[in-house]
Design an enzyme around this catalytic site. Structure first.
Site, PDB file in Angstrom:
ATOM      1  N   TRP A 168     -29.621  45.271 132.472  1.00 41.54           N
ATOM      2  CA  TRP A 168     -28.626  44.408 130.797  1.00 41.54           C
ATOM      3  C   TRP A 168     -27.913  43.643 131.100  1.00 41.54           C
ATOM      4  O   TRP A 168     -27.561  43.352 132.507  1.00 41.54           O
ATOM      5  CB  TRP A 168     -27.920  45.695 129.859  1.00 41.54           C
ATOM      6  CG  TRP A 168     -26.774  46.855 130.415  1.00 41.54           C
ATOM      7  CD1 TRP A 168     -26.732  46.567 132.002  1.00 41.54           C
ATOM      8  CD2 TRP A 168     -26.083  47.604 130.086  1.00 41.54           C
ATOM      9  NE1 TRP A 168     -26.311  47.794 132.676  1.00 41.54           N
ATOM     10  CE2 TRP A 168     -24.968  48.298 131.369  1.00 41.54           C
ATOM     11  CE3 TRP A 168     -25.104  47.807 128.783  1.00 41.54           C
ATOM     12  CZ2 TRP A 168     -23.943  49.015 131.336  1.00 41.54           C
ATOM     13  CZ3 TRP A 168     -24.281  48.712 129.081  1.00 41.54           C
ATOM     14  CH2 TRP A 168     -23.621  49.075 129.788  1.00 41.54           C
ATOM     15  N   ASN A 169     -27.347  42.897 130.309  1.00 36.00           N
ATOM     16  CA  ASN A 169     -26.631  41.781 130.387  1.00 36.00           C
ATOM     17  C   ASN A 169     -25.388  40.753 130.471  1.00 36.00           C
ATOM     18  O   ASN A 169     -25.182  42.072 128.944  1.00 36.00           O
ATOM     19  CB  ASN A 169     -27.530  40.439 130.392  1.00 36.00           C
ATOM     20  CG  ASN A 169     -28.450  40.268 130.964  1.00 36.00           C
ATOM     21  OD1 ASN A 169     -28.874  40.195 132.398  1.00 36.00           O
ATOM     22  ND2 ASN A 169     -29.863  40.659 130.192  1.00 36.00           N
ATOM     23  N   HIS A 201     -26.414  28.993 114.362  1.00 37.45           N
ATOM     24  CA  HIS A 201     -25.835  29.141 114.364  1.00 37.45           C
ATOM     25  C   HIS A 201     -24.772  28.685 112.930  1.00 37.45           C
ATOM     26  O   HIS A 201     -25.067  28.632 111.907  1.00 37.45           O
ATOM     27  CB  HIS A 201     -23.759  28.903 114.752  1.00 37.45           C
ATOM     28  CG  HIS A 201     -23.460  27.582 115.090  1.00 37.45           C
ATOM     29  ND1 HIS A 201     -24.483  26.299 115.923  1.00 37.45           N
ATOM     30  CD2 HIS A 201     -22.789  26.706 114.477  1.00 37.45           C
ATOM     31  CE1 HIS A 201     -23.636  25.767 115.613  1.00 37.45           C
ATOM     32  NE2 HIS A 201     -23.019  25.039 114.236  1.00 37.45           N
ATOM     33  N   ASP A 242     -21.538  28.750 110.041  1.00 35.28           N
ATOM     34  CA  ASP A 242     -19.836  28.582 110.645  1.00 35.28           C
ATOM     35  C   ASP A 242     -20.004  29.178 109.138  1.00 35.28           C
ATOM     36  O   ASP A 242     -20.263  28.787 107.743  1.00 35.28           O
ATOM     37  CB  ASP A 242     -19.859  27.048 109.923  1.00 35.28           C
ATOM     38  CG  ASP A 242     -20.361  26.575 111.214  1.00 35.28           C
ATOM     39  OD1 ASP A 242     -20.912  26.431 112.582  1.00 35.28           O
ATOM     40  OD2 ASP A 242     -21.097  24.707 110.957  1.00 35.28           O
ATOM     41  N   HIS A 300     -13.527  28.724 109.856  1.00 36.99           N
ATOM     42  CA  HIS A 300     -14.076  27.862 110.983  1.00 36.99           C
ATOM     43  C   HIS A 300     -13.494  26.194 110.813  1.00 36.99           C
ATOM     44  O   HIS A 300     -13.161  25.227 111.666  1.00 36.99           O
ATOM     45  CB  HIS A 300     -15.819  27.251 110.925  1.00 36.99           C
ATOM     46  CG  HIS A 300     -15.841  26.225 112.073  1.00 36.99           C
ATOM     47  ND1 HIS A 300     -16.084  26.440 113.750  1.00 36.99           N
ATOM     48  CD2 HIS A 300     -16.867  25.193 111.778  1.00 36.99           C
ATOM     49  CE1 HIS A 300     -15.920  24.968 113.842  1.00 36.99           C
ATOM     50  NE2 HIS A 300     -16.993  24.611 112.482  1.00 36.99           N
ATOM     51  N   HIS A 341     -18.199  20.081 106.812  1.00 35.59           N
ATOM     52  CA  HIS A 341     -16.872  20.743 106.798  1.00 35.59           C
ATOM     53  C   HIS A 341     -15.744  21.221 106.352  1.00 35.59           C
ATOM     54  O   HIS A 341     -15.769  21.699 105.561  1.00 35.59           O
ATOM     55  CB  HIS A 341     -16.471  20.650 108.688  1.00 35.59           C
ATOM     56  CG  HIS A 341     -17.390  21.074 109.266  1.00 35.59           C
ATOM     57  ND1 HIS A 341     -18.713  19.896 109.979  1.00 35.59           N
ATOM     58  CD2 HIS A 341     -17.969  21.916 110.142  1.00 35.59           C
ATOM     59  CE1 HIS A 341     -19.151  21.294 110.878  1.00 35.59           C
ATOM     60  NE2 HIS A 341     -19.078  22.040 110.811  1.00 35.59           N
TER      61      HIS A 341
END
Length: 258
Positions: free
Chosen positions: A63-64, A75, A77, A81, A209
């Site tokens: 795992w990391n 991604h 928004d 945001h 946005h």
């Protein structure tokens, strides 16, 4: 929805009658992140560090740990945001209604226009021209802008110049049209963010946005494979990580296509 409907969906997925298209870019240390003017704090790049890999630190497991800004790679928004959406009680990644994370999609192809002009702006007239051929954009559906931008190299993706980035996006009038006349659930694009690269010069600045999130609507950025979707008829699955008070997050966007 009846059990028969769900059973049919499972059968169609298994047979390939309904396909699952991945609209997500790979997330690693080479993933581009947006750059802001020097006076603002910058978003960090994606970093991953091994915890254990079948070794003394963990003999039977791998795992990391990773770190990145919420708006890294493909991604989501959330309304929270942006300053115009900051007061919505359901505007962060942990409070968005789950049913809003599955919605139909409309895909408008402007690859030719964007190849000719990196500063191309999507207009209400172009959207209505598309609607005349494919049908009206439904309330609470996505509009996705297929610009072909995801096919660019990492070096050309941000397309910075001395006067800022040059990437396509929606015009102010287009965002107003989508919000006020079509009541979409959100706007999605292949570029690093949902606004055009020169949108800091618009009024209002960064309209996708400012206006989308001000109306409690969503954004998707750094999408890919939009050319594999039909103009209409696909369904997006877009759940961000359920970060408490999160403004967004990387996610794996999937589309169901018949």
């Amino acid at each position: 929805m009846t059990n028969t409907t769900l059973d049919n969906l499972i059968t169609d997925l298994a047979s390939g009658t309904v396909q699952v298209v991945d609209l997500t870019v790979n997330l690693d240390e080479n993933t581009p992140v947006i750059g802001l003017p020097e006076e603002f704090k910058q978003s960090p790049t994606f970093k991953m560090e091994k915890i254990s890999h079948f070794d003394d630190a963990g003999p039977a497991w791998y795992w990391n740990k990773f770190s990145c800004g919420e708006h890294t790679g493909t991604h989501f928004d959330a309304p929270g945001h942006w300053v115009t959406g900051k007061d919505y009680s359901d505007g962060c990644t942990d409070t968005i209604k789950p049913q809003d994370l599955v919605a139909p999609a409309n895909v408008i192809d402007v690859t030719k226009e964007c190849a000719e002009n990196p500063d191309y702006l999507l207009t209400p007239e172009k959207v209505q021209e598309w609607e005349a051929e494919h049908g009206k954009i439904e309330k609470d559906s996505w509009l996705l802008m297929n610009s072909g931008w995801s096919k660019r190299s990492v070096e050309d993706f941000l397309n910075y110049a001395e006067d800022g980035p040059h990437t396509p996006g929606p015009s102010v009038e287009c965002v107003k049209f989508l919000v006020e006349e079509r009541d979409v659930i959100g706007f999605g694009t292949e570029t690093i963010g949902t606004d055009a690269g020169q949108a800091f010069l618009f009024d209002p600045q960064f309209p996708s946005h400012h206006l989308m999130h001000g109306a409690n609507k969503f954004g998707l950025a750094s999408l890919t494979n939009l050319d594999k979707l039909p103009p209409k008829g696909s369904v997006l699955i877009t759940p961000p990580l359920k970060i408490v008070n999160g403004s967004g997050s990387p996610l794996r966007v999937l589309a169901l296509v018949s």
